[in-house]
Structures are given as C-alpha cells and as structure tokens.
Design a protein around this motif. Structure first.
Motif, PDB file in Angstrom:
ATOM      1  N   GLN A 125       0.821  -1.202   0.000  1.00 23.32           N
ATOM      2  CA  GLN A 125       0.000   0.000   0.000  1.00 23.32           C
ATOM      3  C   GLN A 125       0.862   1.262   0.000  1.00 23.32           C
ATOM      4  OE1 GLN A 125      -2.286  -1.344   3.561  1.00 23.32           O
ATOM      5  NE2 GLN A 125      -4.072  -0.655   2.441  1.00 23.32           N
ATOM      6  N   GLU A 126       1.919   1.222   0.805  1.00 23.08           N
ATOM      7  CA  GLU A 126       2.747   2.419   0.927  1.00 23.08           C
ATOM      8  C   GLU A 126       3.548   2.687  -0.349  1.00 23.08           C
ATOM      9  OE1 GLU A 126       3.898   3.961   4.730  1.00 23.08           O
ATOM     10  OE2 GLU A 126       5.995   3.622   4.182  1.00 23.08           O
ATOM     11  N   ALA A 127       4.073   1.641  -0.955  1.00 18.70           N
ATOM     12  CA  ALA A 127       4.817   1.821  -2.204  1.00 18.70           C
ATOM     13  C   ALA A 127       3.914   2.427  -3.282  1.00 18.70           C
ATOM     14  CB  ALA A 127       5.398   0.492  -2.675  1.00 18.70           C
ATOM     15  N   ALA A 128       2.673   1.953  -3.351  1.00 16.90           N
ATOM     16  CA  ALA A 128       1.732   2.475  -4.354  1.00 16.90           C
ATOM     17  C   ALA A 128       1.353   3.921  -4.056  1.00 16.90           C
ATOM     18  CB  ALA A 128       0.485   1.599  -4.388  1.00 16.90           C
ATOM     19  N   ALA A 129       1.240   4.258  -2.756  1.00 17.76           N
ATOM     20  CA  ALA A 129       0.891   5.626  -2.384  1.00 17.76           C
ATOM     21  C   ALA A 129       2.031   6.594  -2.696  1.00 17.76           C
ATOM     22  CB  ALA A 129       0.537   5.682  -0.904  1.00 17.76           C
ATOM     23  N   TYR A 130       3.254   6.221  -2.332  1.00 16.69           N
ATOM     24  CA  TYR A 130       4.409   7.066  -2.633  1.00 16.69           C
ATOM     25  C   TYR A 130       4.637   7.167  -4.140  1.00 16.69           C
ATOM     26  CZ  TYR A 130       6.220   7.923   2.097  1.00 16.69           C
ATOM     27  OH  TYR A 130       6.402   8.383   3.369  1.00 16.69           O
ATOM     28  N   ALA A 131       4.210   6.145  -4.874  1.00 20.93           N
ATOM     29  CA  ALA A 131       4.340   6.183  -6.331  1.00 20.93           C
ATOM     30  C   ALA A 131       3.561   7.358  -6.914  1.00 20.93           C
ATOM     31  CB  ALA A 131       3.852   4.872  -6.936  1.00 20.93           C
ATOM     32  N   ALA A 132       2.460   7.750  -6.246  1.00 26.84           N
ATOM     33  CA  ALA A 132       1.685   8.900  -6.714  1.00 26.84           C
ATOM     34  C   ALA A 132       2.477  10.191  -6.561  1.00 26.84           C
ATOM     35  CB  ALA A 132       0.366   8.985  -5.946  1.00 26.84           C
ATOM     36  N   PHE A 133       3.340  10.279  -5.533  1.00 28.95           N
ATOM     37  CA  PHE A 133       4.231  11.433  -5.423  1.00 28.95           C
ATOM     38  C   PHE A 133       5.211  11.446  -6.599  1.00 28.95           C
ATOM     39  CE2 PHE A 133       3.904  10.679  -0.560  1.00 28.95           C
ATOM     40  CZ  PHE A 133       2.657  11.290  -0.521  1.00 28.95           C
ATOM     41  N   ALA A 134       5.668  10.252  -6.962  1.00 31.09           N
ATOM     42  CA  ALA A 134       6.692  10.135  -8.008  1.00 31.09           C
ATOM     43  C   ALA A 134       6.181  10.519  -9.385  1.00 31.09           C
ATOM     44  CB  ALA A 134       7.235   8.714  -8.038  1.00 31.09           C
ATOM     45  N   ASN A 135       4.901  10.212  -9.675  1.00 27.13           N
ATOM     46  CA  ASN A 135       4.411  10.427 -11.044  1.00 27.13           C
ATOM     47  C   ASN A 135       3.631  11.721 -11.233  1.00 27.13           C
ATOM     48  OD1 ASN A 135       1.650  10.086 -10.299  1.00 27.13           O
ATOM     49  ND2 ASN A 135       1.831   7.866 -10.485  1.00 27.13           N
ATOM     50  N   GLY A 136       3.558  12.538 -10.193  1.00 29.40           N
ATOM     51  CA  GLY A 136       2.876  13.815 -10.344  1.00 29.40           C
ATOM     52  C   GLY A 136       1.477  13.851  -9.808  1.00 29.40           C
ATOM     53  N   GLY A 137       1.093  12.850  -8.995  1.00 24.55           N
ATOM     54  CA  GLY A 137      -0.189  12.925  -8.296  1.00 24.55           C
ATOM     55  C   GLY A 137      -1.246  11.925  -8.689  1.00 24.55           C
ATOM     56  N   THR A 138      -0.915  10.952  -9.535  1.00 25.49           N
ATOM     57  CA  THR A 138      -1.899   9.953  -9.971  1.00 25.49           C
ATOM     58  C   THR A 138      -1.704   8.645  -9.215  1.00 25.49           C
ATOM     59  OG1 THR A 138      -2.024  10.914 -12.181  1.00 25.49           O
ATOM     60  CG2 THR A 138      -2.828   8.655 -11.929  1.00 25.49           C
ATOM     61  N   TYR A 139      -2.795   8.123  -8.662  1.00 25.58           N
ATOM     62  CA  TYR A 139      -2.715   6.853  -7.934  1.00 25.58           C
ATOM     63  C   TYR A 139      -3.130   5.704  -8.845  1.00 25.58           C
ATOM     64  CZ  TYR A 139      -3.898   3.005  -4.820  1.00 25.58           C
ATOM     65  OH  TYR A 139      -3.975   1.767  -4.222  1.00 25.58           O
ATOM     66  N   MET A 189      -4.002  13.839  -6.111  1.00 26.58           N
ATOM     67  CA  MET A 189      -3.571  15.145  -5.605  1.00 26.58           C
ATOM     68  C   MET A 189      -3.112  15.973  -6.789  1.00 26.58           C
ATOM     69  SD  MET A 189       0.111  13.932  -4.047  1.00 26.58           S
ATOM     70  CE  MET A 189      -0.484  12.270  -3.711  1.00 26.58           C
ATOM     71  N   SER A 190      -2.919  17.236  -6.551  1.00 26.98           N
ATOM     72  CA  SER A 190      -2.448  18.094  -7.628  1.00 26.98           C
ATOM     73  C   SER A 190      -0.987  17.815  -7.928  1.00 26.98           C
ATOM     74  CB  SER A 190      -2.614  19.559  -7.230  1.00 26.98           C
ATOM     75  OG  SER A 190      -1.721  19.890  -6.166  1.00 26.98           O
ATOM     76  N   ALA A 191      -0.572  18.202  -9.112  1.00 31.06           N
ATOM     77  CA  ALA A 191       0.839  18.053  -9.483  1.00 31.06           C
ATOM     78  C   ALA A 191       1.717  18.894  -8.569  1.00 31.06           C
ATOM     79  CB  ALA A 191       1.035  18.455 -10.936  1.00 31.06           C
ATOM     80  N   ALA A 192       1.163  20.011  -8.097  1.00 29.61           N
ATOM     81  CA  ALA A 192       1.918  20.881  -7.187  1.00 29.61           C
ATOM     82  C   ALA A 192       2.197  20.179  -5.867  1.00 29.61           C
ATOM     83  CB  ALA A 192       1.147  22.178  -6.954  1.00 29.61           C
ATOM     84  N   THR A 193       1.185  19.522  -5.325  1.00 31.03           N
ATOM     85  CA  THR A 193       1.359  18.806  -4.056  1.00 31.03           C
ATOM     86  C   THR A 193       2.413  17.718  -4.200  1.00 31.03           C
ATOM     87  OG1 THR A 193      -0.927  19.232  -3.376  1.00 31.03           O
ATOM     88  CG2 THR A 193       0.191  17.386  -2.322  1.00 31.03           C
ATOM     89  N   ALA A 194       2.312  16.925  -5.269  1.00 35.15           N
ATOM     90  CA  ALA A 194       3.264  15.834  -5.484  1.00 35.15           C
ATOM     91  C   ALA A 194       4.687  16.366  -5.623  1.00 35.15           C
ATOM     92  CB  ALA A 194       2.872  15.035  -6.724  1.00 35.15           C
ATOM     93  N   PHE A 195       4.855  17.444  -6.381  1.00 34.53           N
ATOM     94  CA  PHE A 195       6.188  17.991  -6.603  1.00 34.53           C
ATOM     95  C   PHE A 195       6.781  18.559  -5.315  1.00 34.53           C
ATOM     96  CE2 PHE A 195       8.923  21.653  -7.327  1.00 34.53           C
ATOM     97  CZ  PHE A 195       9.933  21.073  -8.074  1.00 34.53           C
ATOM     98  N   MET A 196       5.997  19.299  -4.561  1.00 35.46           N
ATOM     99  CA  MET A 196       6.503  19.940  -3.348  1.00 35.46           C
ATOM    100  C   MET A 196       6.860  18.907  -2.280  1.00 35.46           C
ATOM    101  SD  MET A 196       3.934  23.230  -3.462  1.00 35.46           S
ATOM    102  CE  MET A 196       4.266  23.831  -1.817  1.00 35.46           C
TER     103      MET A 196
END
Length: 775
Positions: free
Chosen positions: A500-514, A541-548
């Motif tokens: 679950q955590e790897a998939a969630a952090y993956a959304a940070f990596a790709n710009g906010g898509t789960y 989440m927004s691309a801004a949230t993921a990037f920051m």
C-alpha cells in the motif's frame, strides 16, 4: 299348445332386450387411455426435438478441442514480465507417459472404475446416464460410476472449468458434443493415454506417472496391482484418498476399485482379495520428489507467487484445475537482487535469522508490482507469511507525507517553508504529551525542516489544522481505507502494508496519480480466451502537491540532519521517508535506549517506488527489538535495491509544474503554490535544553488555518509521562472533547499551557495500541 307359444315369445322378447340396438361401441376407458398415451408420446417427441435443437444450438458455440489441449497438463503456468515461465502450479515435474508404457492393469482399473462401457460407447453413454440416475436414487453405485463417460471427463479437464457453478445445461451439452468428436477422432487407447496423464492426483501432482513417482518413487510399470488400483481410484477425490494423509479412506477407495475390476472380469476374485489384504502404506516413499520447476527459483518468488494466486482467486479463477496461463509484472532481475540482499551476507549484516523483512516495489507510472519479498530465512516453507502485505504493523513516520503534509499542501496551500510549531504538545482531552525523538523543542521551524528531520509535533499540529476528515479523504485517494476512524496519533503511524505504501508514494513520483497495485497483467484460460488487466490511474492530488512533497523528501537523504542519510545514492534523483515505531511506555524499560519495534524506509525515483519494513514477528519476545543502529537496515536494503534498479533505468529529475512558483527563503530554494505565497516566519530554533531565544512568531501563510499557541516555557521530562525510547511511545489514547479534528472547517484553539484545547476524533485505528513515532 298356446301355452308353449307364449313361453317361446317370452324368451325371444328377453333375448331381444339383451341384444344391442346398434353397432358395438368401444369402452370409454380405453378411449381415454389412448388419448393420454398419444399426448404423452407427442410431448416426448416434442421434448426430444426441442432437446435436440437446443443441444445442437449449444454445440455450435462449443470451444475447439485440439490434441494439444487433450495432452497438455492442467497446471497453472505463471510467467514473468518477459514471458518466461517461473512456476507451474500443479504438474511442474509432470512426466508424460506414452500408451505403450502404461500397464494394461492400470488401463483396466481406470475403465472398471470410471467407465465400464468405455470400449462400447461413442463418448456419450445414454445407458450409463440412466444407470447413474437410478444409482443416485437407490444409492447403489458405491460412488464408482457417474453419468459422465471417461471421454467426457477428459473433455471437461481439457477445455472446461470444473467449478460447480459451471455445471450448466449449456456446458453439459457442449461437453457431450465434444466427447462425441473426441471419440470419433481418437482411438480408445489415445483417449486413455490423455486421461491418465491429465488427472489431478493431489499434492500439486498431475498425471498418474508423476503420482507413481511422488507416492512410490517408481514408474507405473514397477507398481503392484494394489498400488495401481489406488492410483486409479484417486482422481475422484485426490485429497481425501491421499494414502499418506488419510490411509483409511484411501484403502476403502482402493478396495472398491479392486472389486469393480473383479466384477468387470479383468482380474479374479482371488487376485482382488490378495490385493485388498496388502497394507495401504506398503511401498510409500517417505520423501517426495519436489513438484517445482526449480526449487531455488520458487523460493525466490514465493511471496510474489502467493500474492499472484490471491489476486487470481479474487478474480474468480481456479488455479488448481484451471489450466491457466498467467502473465505477471514480475521483474525477475529485481526480484533476485532483492532476495539476495535480504538473504545473503554480501550486502547487509543482519542481527539474526529471525530479523524479518517485508518489501514491495511498484512502477509509479502504471501500478505494476515488479518485485516483492515476504520474509527472509524462511526455510522450506511454501506460501508462508507474506510480510509485504501485512497490515498489523505501524508505518510510523512514513505516514507523515501521506496524512499530514500532503493534505496540508493540497487543502491548506502550505508552501514548503510554512512555519510549523515544534513546541510542547498534549493530545487534546488527555494528559498525554507528545515528544520528538530527542525530547527537544525547536520552536517555530519550516515544514521542510520538520519533514526532513521527522519531527513529530509539527506533523501532528499540521494534521490538527488539516482535520481528520480531509486527511482521511486524502488517504482514500491513495487507496487506503480503514475500519475505524483515524485520530491525530495516526498522523505519525498508519497500519498499512509495504504494498500500500509503495503504491501511495508512487503517486508522489508520477505527479499525483494513484494506480492500484497489481501483479497479474493477463490470464489465458483453457479455451484460449485472453483476459487483460491493468490499473486505471485516478488523480489523487495536484501536481503541485506531489512535486513539493518530493522536493522536501529529497532532503531526507541529502540534508546533513536528514533522517534517511543511510539510503543516499550519489547522483541519483530520489526522495523518501524514514519511520521507526517505538515500544509502549510500559515496555520501554525492557529494551535498550533507542530500541524500536519496527523500522521503515520508503523511497522512490521517477521509475520505481520501494517500500521496506524491518522488524521481528514477535516484537515483545526477549531480544526481539530493533536497536538504534539497526534502524538503518531498512534504508540499506532500499539503497542496494534501488542502486540495481537505477542501473537499468533513466535518471531524470522532477520539474516544477506551472502551478508552482520557486522562491528563496533564508538561503534555501523553496516552493509555493502560485498565488499562495504565505508569510515567512521567524524560525529561530528553541531547544528544551539550550538557552536559545524562545520567541516564536505567529505569522502563518495566507490560508485560514488553525493557529495553536503554546507557552514558550518548555515542559521538563520530570513533569510529563516518561519514556526512555528514542521515539517516545504511549499506550492507546482516546482523545475527547469537541470535533475540531473531524471538521473540514478550520477552527482556532488557543491555550496558555502545554495542553491543547482542541480535540480529535474519539475512535482509534487499532484497538490494541497507538504509538507516537518519529525518527
């Protein structure tokens, strides 16, 4: 004279009365019987015509059956991402036996048991069907003869599912039609050969030749009458007739086969009695030949395979007799490297063989699970505990980007330099104080610094500002739902798995898509139909949230005060977060200072997200703690695995989306969501043990957040609940009071003491305990 005439006239008159006045009429009952008989015949004829029409209608849509389908095994083949077979659940070492090497005694035993009229029928046996129906009513079959011929059983095993839900009229019609075709196209000996090589024989074994080697360590031609009779009777219920597990049931079944052979005149009564007197365990081998293609390979992929089969089962597939071809997302190279890292000695020195690991690797761009480890030093256990997907251990501070800072950027527009307070904090409605790992307070600091150094108090204060409802919604967007309402304490520890955590952090990596993580990409069933699977991305989440978040988490590994410096890889663009879960206060004095129950590291690049959990299965047993120096093992596992992954992928940095503006604050490059720059606060650190200026600015960004003030005089450890652990830990708390933590609306709570007046939800995620976690 006249008297005699009168007498004759009287007799004639009586006789005339007895004679019918017209032609002779048939009896009324006979007419009725004939009419009923006619109706019955008409109904039967119409029924036969309708049945024949329906039969041929269904037969037209029957799947094709080939020699390959008849001769192939029904095991489930599993392929890696490159199309290489990595496992065959079932007949992994299936030894196909040709007709000339099949003992006549076995053929006779199979025919006597499964289909006495096999050599006389044409694939379908109406007499057998009627006999089976009568036997079912009278209970006289002794379980020996069903309605399906041996040829029909072969067809079922070759192209159809054996599930009870698939026993429909359409399926039976198609089965009968194909049985007629098979009987027409193949000889009886060929059909027997296919059947004997295909049937499931228990313990992952398919085919009677393989079963002979598994149970007796011999080939079929070296088995006795009693042993062959046992094998012939096993396909009806291979688990129950396993002679090693259920010898009594196996003997009963074997003896029924011998009686059927005698009744069919293929052996004598004397031979049957002599074989029945043989012990059912005679000749059984104590060691069984492995049924895996490569035992070493199977051990490497054990956890991954277990999850593959769980995924197949959830989709409704039968992995035992389905004859499936399963294509997975497994990167065998990544899997082998991860296995070597956690089981070998070339990379990491583990404290003991009982020290455990659970890890999952996900492709951030599609949700594909490319590797998974469920444990280390597991011995010969197959499909054991998969720690990569267990959800009964706290994720500790790796929860902070997910529940605290992510929602704060998304909903409250926090910039990376948002001022957050690291001052004395008491959980609302309780007397339970929250501490950072060093038991110091730094006053007002930036959100970036709080995340990089994994400070607990700023994280919980941020969650308090966000509100439990918003935070829970943010987590749901990342595929995480919980049975119980979350609390403030979950902001520093969620009960989730590494998958679950790897998939969630993956959304940070790709710009906010789960992307929901998945292992199976395609399944081809026995009838040749291909079913493809993928994960549809959803904006979390927004691309801004993921990037920051990513930009801040880079510092976890690169900053001088970062909590994840042991995971740093020179030159690689990556981000991540550490997490360690302390012991409860009532147990803390039983372990050394700084010892923890769990240690995590989850990190990512643009190509891979890797989550690692380390700890002991029984963390409260003596010596089963993770020492302060051992908390870096999770980081080291990540570093060695990610180094391998990075060597076979591109190394590119993240670029700021157009919705993010770059700025410089106090000499540091920072970011804010365009239009929400906020205000820079005085971030002079305040140490509990030092004499640094304790002034804390109340300046916050322009959004309407909660402002929680605390007395600048720091509480000493002697006036609060004590803890000797590096990460202050507590027993379960049930904060009371109002609903500030539940509302999306932000409220203001002011206090002049160390106790905060706003409250959180009253239900904890786990009923056993909730710990305060940091790094």
């Amino acid at each position: 004279m006249s008297s005699n005439n009168q007498t004759r006239q009287t007799r004639m008159s009586r006789n005339a009365e007895r004679k019918p006045s017209g032609p002779k009429q048939p009896h009324t009952g006979w007419r009725t019987f004939r009419r009923i008989l006619f109706v019955i015949v008409a109904i039967v004829v119409l029924g036969l015509l309708a049945g024949a029409g329906l039969f041929f209608f269904y037969a037209q849509s029957a799947p094709k059956i080939t020699a390959g389908a008849l001769s192939s095994d029904t095991s489930t083949r599993v392929y890696d991402a490159n199309g290489q077979v990595i496992s065959r659940l079932g007949a992994q070492n299936r030894n196909y036996v040709k007709n000339k090497n099949i003992p006549d005694t076995l053929k006779k035993a199979v025919v006597s048991t499964e289909d006495r009229r096999f050599y006389k029928n044409n694939g379908v046996d109406p007499i057998r069907i009627m006999g089976a129906a009568f036997a079912n009513v009278t209970g006289s079959s002794l379980g020996m003869q069903g309605g399906s011929t041996l040829t029909q059983q072969l067809v079922k095993l070759s192209v159809f599912s054996t599930a009870a839900s698939d026993r429909t009229l359409k399926r039976k019609a198609q089965e009968a039609w194909l049985a007629l075709k098979v009987d027409h196209d193949y000889s009886k000996n060929q059909i027997l050969e296919y059947y004997i090589n295909k049937v499931y024989m228990g313990n992952g074994v398919y085919g009677m030749q393989t079963a002979a080697q598994y149970y007796y360590g011999k080939t079929l031609k070296h088995l006795s009458l009693a042993q062959l009779a046992l094998l012939a009777g096993m396909p009806q219920s291979p688990t129950n007739y396993d002679p090693t597990t259920y010898p009594a049931l196996a003997k009963k079944r074997r003896d029924l086969v011998l009686e059927a052979m005698a009744k069919n005149n293929v052996i004598t009564e004397a031979q049957a009695q002599q074989a029945e007197a043989t012990s059912i365990t005679a000749g059984l081998t104590k060691t069984h030949k492995s049924t895996s293609t490569n035992p070493k390979t199977t051990k490497v992929i054990d956890a991954y395979l277990k999850q593959v089969y769980a995924e197949l089962k959830s989709k409704g597939y039968n992995t035992t007799t389905g004859g499936l071809k399963v294509y997975t997302n497994l990167d065998m190279g990544a899997q082998k490297r991860l296995y070597d890292i956690v089981n070998g000695t070339a990379y990491i020195s583990f404290p003991s063989d009982k020290f455990q690991v659970g890890s999952t690797i996900v492709n951030p761009n599609n949700g594909k699970v490319v590797a998974m480890i469920g444990g280390r030093k597991t011995g010969n256990v197959t499909f054991g505990l998969n720690r990569a997907v267990q959800t009964d251990r706290s994720s500790a501070s790796t929860a902070k980007p997910l529940m605290d800072y992510g929602p704060a950027i998304e909903h409250l527009y926090y910039p990376t330099y948002e001022p957050v307070k690291d001052t004395a904090f008491t959980y609302p409605g309780t007397n339970k104080n929250l501490y950072d790992w060093d038991r110091r307070y730094q006053g007002t600091i930036t959100m970036r610094k709080a995340l990089v150094e994994s400070r607990n108090i700023p994280a919980v204060r941020t969650l308090q500002n966000v509100g439990i409802k918003r935070a829970t919604s943010f987590l749901a967007g990342l595929g995480m739902t919980f049975d119980k309402t979350l609390t403030l304490q979950n902001g520093i520890g969620l009960y989730i798995s590494s998958e679950q955590e790897a998939a969630a952090y993956a959304a940070f990596a790709n710009g906010g898509t789960y992307y929901k993580p998945y292992l199976v990409s395609k399944v081809v069933t026995q009838d040749g139909k291909a079913h493809k699977y993928s994960s549809t991305g959803k904006k979390a989440m927004s691309a801004a949230t993921a990037f920051m978040l990513t930009d801040m988490m880079k510092g976890v590994m690169t900053s001088a005060n970062g909590s994840g410096r042991s995971a740093a890889i020179s030159g690689l663009y990556q981000a991540g977060k550490t997490g360690t879960d302390s012991y409860p206060d009532d147990y803390a004095n039983k372990v050394p200072d700084g010892a923890t129950m769990d240690s995590w590291f989850t990190g990512y690049t643009k190509n891979y997200a890797v989550s690692v959990w380390t700890g002991y299965d029984k963390q409260f047993e003596t010596g089963h703690y993770v020492s302060e120096t051992q908390t870096t093992i999770a980081q080291e596992i990540y570093k060695y695995e990610m180094s391998y992954l990075a060597s076979k992928s591109t190394n590119t940095d993240w670029t700021a989306p157009s919705t993010v503006t770059e700025t410089t604050q106090n000499g540091t490059k920072e970011y804010y969501i365009t239009g929400h720059a906020g205000t820079v606060a005085d971030t002079t650190a305040t140490s509990q043990y030092g004499s640094t200026n304790t002034t804390s600015s109340s300046a916050y960004s322009s959004n309407s957040q909660v402002t929680t003030n605390s007395n600048t005089t720091q509480a000493s450890s002697s006036t609060t609940e004590s803890s000797t652990s590096k990460e202050s830990s507590s027993t379960e708390q049930t904060p009371g009071g109002g609903n500030a933590g539940d509302d999306d609306d932000n409220t203001t709570s002011n206090s002049t003491s160390t106790t905060e007046s706003s409250s959180a939800t009253t239900t904890t995620q786990k009923s056993t305990k909730t710990n305060d976690n940091d790094d």
